[in-house]
Design a protein around this motif. Structure first.
Motif, PDB file in Angstrom:
ATOM      1  N   ARG A  90      18.087   5.847   1.938  1.00 46.49           N
ATOM      2  CA  ARG A  90      17.493   5.158   3.090  1.00 46.49           C
ATOM      3  C   ARG A  90      15.987   5.411   3.156  1.00 46.49           C
ATOM      4  N   GLY A  91      15.570   6.632   2.857  1.00 49.68           N
ATOM      5  CA  GLY A  91      14.141   6.945   2.865  1.00 49.68           C
ATOM      6  C   GLY A  91      13.380   6.147   1.817  1.00 49.68           C
ATOM      7  N   PHE A  92      13.923   6.072   0.600  1.00 51.26           N
ATOM      8  CA  PHE A  92      13.276   5.271  -0.435  1.00 51.26           C
ATOM      9  C   PHE A  92      13.271   3.796  -0.074  1.00 51.26           C
ATOM     10  N   LEU A  93      14.320   3.339   0.598  1.00 43.20           N
ATOM     11  CA  LEU A  93      14.365   1.946   1.031  1.00 43.20           C
ATOM     12  C   LEU A  93      13.259   1.649   2.036  1.00 43.20           C
ATOM     13  N   TRP A  94      13.022   2.570   2.998  1.00 43.87           N
ATOM     14  CA  TRP A  94      11.907   2.405   3.931  1.00 43.87           C
ATOM     15  C   TRP A  94      10.592   2.301   3.171  1.00 43.87           C
ATOM     16  N   LEU A  95      10.375   3.217   2.230  1.00 47.02           N
ATOM     17  CA  LEU A  95       9.117   3.211   1.468  1.00 47.02           C
ATOM     18  C   LEU A  95       8.986   1.939   0.635  1.00 47.02           C
ATOM     19  N   LEU A  96      10.078   1.507   0.030  1.00 47.37           N
ATOM     20  CA  LEU A  96      10.048   0.294  -0.785  1.00 47.37           C
ATOM     21  C   LEU A  96       9.760  -0.947   0.052  1.00 47.37           C
ATOM     22  N   VAL A  97      10.368  -1.031   1.224  1.00 47.19           N
ATOM     23  CA  VAL A  97      10.132  -2.184   2.103  1.00 47.19           C
ATOM     24  C   VAL A  97       8.656  -2.264   2.491  1.00 47.19           C
ATOM     25  N   PHE A  98       8.063  -1.125   2.837  1.00 49.93           N
ATOM     26  CA  PHE A  98       6.659  -1.164   3.230  1.00 49.93           C
ATOM     27  C   PHE A  98       5.733  -1.360   2.031  1.00 49.93           C
ATOM     28  N   LEU A  99       6.141  -0.911   0.854  1.00 49.10           N
ATOM     29  CA  LEU A  99       5.368  -1.225  -0.349  1.00 49.10           C
ATOM     30  C   LEU A  99       5.388  -2.729  -0.607  1.00 49.10           C
ATOM     31  N   LEU A 100       6.546  -3.350  -0.448  1.00 53.11           N
ATOM     32  CA  LEU A 100       6.647  -4.800  -0.635  1.00 53.11           C
ATOM     33  C   LEU A 100       5.888  -5.558   0.457  1.00 53.11           C
ATOM     34  N   LEU A 101       5.914  -5.048   1.683  1.00 56.29           N
ATOM     35  CA  LEU A 101       5.103  -5.663   2.735  1.00 56.29           C
ATOM     36  C   LEU A 101       3.611  -5.547   2.409  1.00 56.29           C
ATOM     37  N   GLY A 102       3.222  -4.414   1.862  1.00 56.78           N
ATOM     38  CA  GLY A 102       1.828  -4.243   1.435  1.00 56.78           C
ATOM     39  C   GLY A 102       1.466  -5.216   0.325  1.00 56.78           C
ATOM     40  N   GLN A 103       2.365  -5.392  -0.639  1.00 61.30           N
ATOM     41  CA  GLN A 103       2.122  -6.336  -1.728  1.00 61.30           C
ATOM     42  C   GLN A 103       2.019  -7.764  -1.197  1.00 61.30           C
ATOM     43  N   ALA A 104       2.889  -8.124  -0.283  1.00 65.46           N
ATOM     44  CA  ALA A 104       2.842  -9.468   0.297  1.00 65.46           C
ATOM     45  C   ALA A 104       1.553  -9.672   1.089  1.00 65.46           C
ATOM     46  N   THR A 105       1.120  -8.648   1.816  1.00 69.11           N
ATOM     47  CA  THR A 105      -0.122  -8.746   2.591  1.00 69.11           C
ATOM     48  C   THR A 105      -1.329  -8.913   1.673  1.00 69.11           C
ATOM     49  N   VAL A 106      -1.360  -8.141   0.584  1.00 72.23           N
ATOM     50  CA  VAL A 106      -2.474  -8.250  -0.371  1.00 72.23           C
ATOM     51  C   VAL A 106      -2.507  -9.640  -0.996  1.00 72.23           C
ATOM     52  N   GLU A 107      -1.350 -10.148  -1.393  1.00 76.76           N
ATOM     53  CA  GLU A 107      -1.293 -11.473  -2.013  1.00 76.76           C
ATOM     54  C   GLU A 107      -1.620 -12.579  -1.011  1.00 76.76           C
ATOM     55  N   LEU A 108      -1.129 -12.450   0.212  1.00 78.49           N
ATOM     56  CA  LEU A 108      -1.313 -13.484   1.227  1.00 78.49           C
ATOM     57  C   LEU A 108      -2.764 -13.587   1.675  1.00 78.49           C
ATOM     58  N   PHE A 109      -3.409 -12.450   1.891  1.00 75.97           N
ATOM     59  CA  PHE A 109      -4.771 -12.444   2.418  1.00 75.97           C
ATOM     60  C   PHE A 109      -5.829 -12.167   1.348  1.00 75.97           C
ATOM     61  N   HIS A 110      -5.429 -12.053   0.085  1.00 79.13           N
ATOM     62  CA  HIS A 110      -6.349 -11.807  -1.040  1.00 79.13           C
ATOM     63  C   HIS A 110      -7.239 -10.587  -0.774  1.00 79.13           C
ATOM     64  N   LEU A 111      -6.615  -9.486  -0.366  1.00 76.77           N
ATOM     65  CA  LEU A 111      -7.348  -8.261  -0.059  1.00 76.77           C
ATOM     66  C   LEU A 111      -7.663  -7.498  -1.337  1.00 76.77           C
ATOM     67  N   PRO A 112      -8.861  -6.929  -1.437  1.00 77.07           N
ATOM     68  CA  PRO A 112      -9.224  -6.160  -2.638  1.00 77.07           C
ATOM     69  C   PRO A 112      -8.814  -4.693  -2.517  1.00 77.07           C
ATOM     70  N   MET A 113      -7.577  -4.458  -2.102  1.00 78.60           N
ATOM     71  CA  MET A 113      -7.070  -3.097  -1.940  1.00 78.60           C
ATOM     72  C   MET A 113      -5.712  -2.995  -2.611  1.00 78.60           C
ATOM     73  N   PRO A 114      -5.337  -1.786  -3.035  1.00 79.86           N
ATOM     74  CA  PRO A 114      -4.001  -1.621  -3.633  1.00 79.86           C
ATOM     75  C   PRO A 114      -2.898  -1.860  -2.607  1.00 79.86           C
TER      76      PRO A 114
END
Length: 123
Positions: A5-29
């Protein structure tokens, strides 16, 4: 099951971060954005999830190992930034000072104060 469950939380927020970077073209990891979103979410919620706490402790112990690939990459791209050393040094100094200052302010804000007599800071 707690680790999963802990890894799932981290994975979900990593994927949300990836979607945010792709959606808004942010120059951050995406990992940085994901961890910021995780911090904001749990800050708004009022506390950390015990599963995330349980799974993150071993990861914090291996933090140097997790950062190593990015550090190694610097050696391969350092030549591209050789003419920008003044900006790099300025950013390093300013970033370090701001990091120390923000850590100090957060510690003073959130650490409990001790009102016992004989404290070295009471004089």
């Amino acid at each position: 099951m707690s680790v999963l469950r802990g890894f799932l939380w981290l994975l979900v927020f990593l994927l949300l971060g990836q979607a945010t970077v792709e959606l808004f073209h942010l120059p951050m990891p995406s990992g940085v954005i994901g961890m910021l979103l995780l911090t904001i979410f749990f800050g708004y919620r009022g506390g950390m999830n015990p599963d995330v706490v349980h799974v993150s402790q071993p990861l914090i112990a291996m933090l140097a190992l997790l950062i190593m690939p990015g550090v190694v990459e610097i050696f391969f791209v350092a030549g591209q930034f050789a003419d920008q050393w003044i900006a790099i040094v300025t950013a390093l100094i300013a970033g370090t000072l701001l990091s120390v200052l923000s850590s100090l302010l957060l510690m003073r804000r959130y650490l409990p104060t001790s009102d016992t007599p004989g404290n070295p800071g009471d004089e």
